[in-house]
Motif scaffolding. Structure first.
Motif, PDB file in Angstrom:
ATOM      1  N   UNK A  27       0.813  -1.220   0.000  1.00  0.00           N
ATOM      2  CA  UNK A  27       0.000   0.000   0.000  1.00  0.00           C
ATOM      3  C   UNK A  27       0.845   1.267   0.000  1.00  0.00           C
ATOM      4  N   UNK A  28       2.166   1.100  -0.083  1.00  0.00           N
ATOM      5  CA  UNK A  28       3.041   2.259  -0.223  1.00  0.00           C
ATOM      6  C   UNK A  28       3.693   2.769   1.051  1.00  0.00           C
ATOM      7  N   UNK A  29       3.415   2.148   2.175  1.00  0.00           N
ATOM      8  CA  UNK A  29       4.066   2.568   3.422  1.00  0.00           C
ATOM      9  C   UNK A  29       5.503   2.063   3.457  1.00  0.00           C
ATOM     10  N   UNK A  30       6.392   2.839   4.065  1.00  0.00           N
ATOM     11  CA  UNK A  30       7.801   2.472   4.099  1.00  0.00           C
ATOM     12  C   UNK A  30       8.146   1.828   5.445  1.00  0.00           C
ATOM     13  N   UNK A  31       9.293   1.149   5.481  1.00  0.00           N
ATOM     14  CA  UNK A  31       9.680   0.398   6.665  1.00  0.00           C
ATOM     15  C   UNK A  31       9.833   1.298   7.884  1.00  0.00           C
ATOM     16  N   UNK A  32      10.342   2.521   7.701  1.00  0.00           N
ATOM     17  CA  UNK A  32      10.504   3.450   8.828  1.00  0.00           C
ATOM     18  C   UNK A  32       9.193   3.643   9.574  1.00  0.00           C
ATOM     19  N   UNK A  33       8.115   3.852   8.808  1.00  0.00           N
ATOM     20  CA  UNK A  33       6.825   4.126   9.434  1.00  0.00           C
ATOM     21  C   UNK A  33       6.158   2.863   9.947  1.00  0.00           C
ATOM     22  N   UNK A  34       6.335   1.743   9.245  1.00  0.00           N
ATOM     23  CA  UNK A  34       5.697   0.497   9.671  1.00  0.00           C
ATOM     24  C   UNK A  34       6.253   0.029  11.010  1.00  0.00           C
ATOM     25  N   UNK A  35       7.589  -0.056  11.106  1.00  0.00           N
ATOM     26  CA  UNK A  35       8.191  -0.522  12.362  1.00  0.00           C
ATOM     27  C   UNK A  35       8.011   0.522  13.463  1.00  0.00           C
ATOM     28  N   UNK A  36       8.086   1.802  13.110  1.00  0.00           N
ATOM     29  CA  UNK A  36       7.903   2.858  14.104  1.00  0.00           C
ATOM     30  C   UNK A  36       6.500   2.860  14.678  1.00  0.00           C
ATOM     31  N   UNK A  85      17.118  -4.382  21.701  1.00  0.00           N
ATOM     32  CA  UNK A  85      17.355  -5.570  20.869  1.00  0.00           C
ATOM     33  C   UNK A  85      16.067  -6.072  20.231  1.00  0.00           C
ATOM     34  N   UNK A  86      14.937  -5.963  20.953  1.00  0.00           N
ATOM     35  CA  UNK A  86      13.675  -6.374  20.336  1.00  0.00           C
ATOM     36  C   UNK A  86      13.255  -5.379  19.260  1.00  0.00           C
ATOM     37  N   UNK A  87      13.611  -4.086  19.464  1.00  0.00           N
ATOM     38  CA  UNK A  87      13.365  -3.102  18.420  1.00  0.00           C
ATOM     39  C   UNK A  87      14.203  -3.381  17.180  1.00  0.00           C
ATOM     40  N   UNK A  88      15.465  -3.746  17.399  1.00  0.00           N
ATOM     41  CA  UNK A  88      16.341  -4.080  16.273  1.00  0.00           C
ATOM     42  C   UNK A  88      15.850  -5.334  15.551  1.00  0.00           C
ATOM     43  N   UNK A  89      15.306  -6.295  16.319  1.00  0.00           N
ATOM     44  CA  UNK A  89      14.771  -7.509  15.692  1.00  0.00           C
ATOM     45  C   UNK A  89      13.658  -7.158  14.721  1.00  0.00           C
ATOM     46  N   UNK A  90      12.702  -6.339  15.192  1.00  0.00           N
ATOM     47  CA  UNK A  90      11.614  -5.934  14.309  1.00  0.00           C
ATOM     48  C   UNK A  90      12.103  -5.134  13.124  1.00  0.00           C
ATOM     49  N   UNK A  91      13.049  -4.248  13.372  1.00  0.00           N
ATOM     50  CA  UNK A  91      13.572  -3.408  12.301  1.00  0.00           C
ATOM     51  C   UNK A  91      14.267  -4.244  11.230  1.00  0.00           C
ATOM     52  N   UNK A  92      15.176  -5.154  11.633  1.00  0.00           N
ATOM     53  CA  UNK A  92      15.885  -5.988  10.669  1.00  0.00           C
ATOM     54  C   UNK A  92      14.928  -6.942   9.943  1.00  0.00           C
ATOM     55  N   UNK A  93      13.971  -7.483  10.697  1.00  0.00           N
ATOM     56  CA  UNK A  93      13.007  -8.415  10.118  1.00  0.00           C
ATOM     57  C   UNK A  93      12.165  -7.726   9.039  1.00  0.00           C
TER      58      UNK A  93
END
Length: 309
Positions: A27-36, A85-93
């Motif tokens: 739908x056009x959303x970027x990873x920055x906004x999705x994980x944030x 570390x859990x934030x990094x997990x979601x971000x990398x995933x």
């Protein structure tokens, strides 16, 4: 039986996240906004639950007095740091999901199983037990099969997706090893709220979400995917594991928690219409066996009359 249901629900809720992330990308959303959005809204849901539970306990009086220890300032700081570390997990995933299929991304995330065995052996300077060593065989073979390396080779797998997938597994390994050793007597919900808050901070620093300067975007994202990701990720799954693991024990919880893998693979095939062939299904089965084998061996040993003698 309740504990089993709780853990399965927690694992399944984790498994559906990758599907919604892929839909959000579509739908056009970027990873920055999705994980944030997931981390921010998840933290808000958790802190709301903590506040509501405190108000309820106060109104209920001494009959429901808090049996948990209040975390110290040092523990609060450590939980927030570990939460990164859990934030990094979601971000990398979620970064991996930009380059590879959801079914492959979840397989790479599950490499935390053998990574945890390796790190534990290095820390203790002792070889893993027979069950853990045996489990590495189906785990590694299953990973190779699930990545389809036997038929297509690694050339068909985007190297960035592969890298981010392994980084997600690495950060998740760190989270598992550290989170259970800090503030062990504190309220699990409070612990999780602190860790998810720390996770949001680190994600916002590395991948600044654009919705911080565009509130309309946050509302749009929350309405479509943000609240779903926050609910099934940081909030609901955490609550289910917090309620279920004490009832089932960590061994059985590890087996039941593996339901995350088939959930993600099946949804990627039927909802996202990703091609999942026989090698991927075989790899998934082998990985599940690698998770189950050591737990079954341990439970069998514990039931043996000679165990502990």
């Amino acid at each position: 039986m309740k504990g089993i249901i709780y853990v399965i629900l927690g694992a399944v809720s984790y498994g559906i996240l990758s599907t919604f992330v892929k839909l959000a990308y579509g739908d056009g959303f970027i990873v920055n906004d999705v994980v944030g959005a997931q981390m921010l809204l998840g933290a808000l849901l958790l802190w709301s639950a903590v506040l509501i539970s405190r108000v309820w306990r106060r109104r209920a009086g001494a009959a429901s007095a808090n049996t948990y220890a209040k975390p110290t300032r040092k523990e609060v700081l450590l939980l927030t740091v570990v939460g990164s570390s859990t934030g990094l997990t979601g971000m990398f995933y979620y970064l991996a999901l930009q380059y590879i299929s959801a079914s492959l991304a979840i397989v790479l995330l599950f490499q935390f199983t053998w990574m945890g065995v390796l790190v534990e052996a290095l820390i203790n300077r002792k070889l893993p037990g027979k069950g853990k060593l045996l489990s590495l065989i189906p785990l590694l073979l299953g990973t190779l099969s699930a990545t389809n390396i036997f038929t297509t080779g690694l050339s068909k797998v985007h190297w960035l997706g592969f890298l981010f997938g392994f980084l997600a597994a690495t950060s998740y390994t760190v989270f598992i090893l550290l989170s259970g050793k800090i503030a062990v007597n504190a309220n699990p919900m409070t612990k999780t709220a602190l860790m998810i808050s720390g996770g949001f901070v680190i994600c916002a620093i590395i991948l600044p979400p654009t919705f911080l300067t565009d509130f309309t975007l946050l509302v749009q994202l929350a309405a479509k995917y943000g609240l779903i990701l926050a609910f099934f990720g940081p909030f609901f799954s955490t609550l289910m594991f917090a309620k279920g693991v004490p009832l089932t024990g960590p061994g059985l919880a590890s087996i039941l928690g593996a339901m995350e893998l088939p959930t993600a693979v099946v949804l990627s095939a039927f909802v996202l219409q990703e091609h999942v062939g026989a090698p991927q299904y075989l790899g998934m089965i082998l990985i599940l066996l690698g998770i189950v084998i050591p737990q079954l061996m341990q439970r069998r040993a514990e039931r043996s009359p000679s165990f502990g003698k």
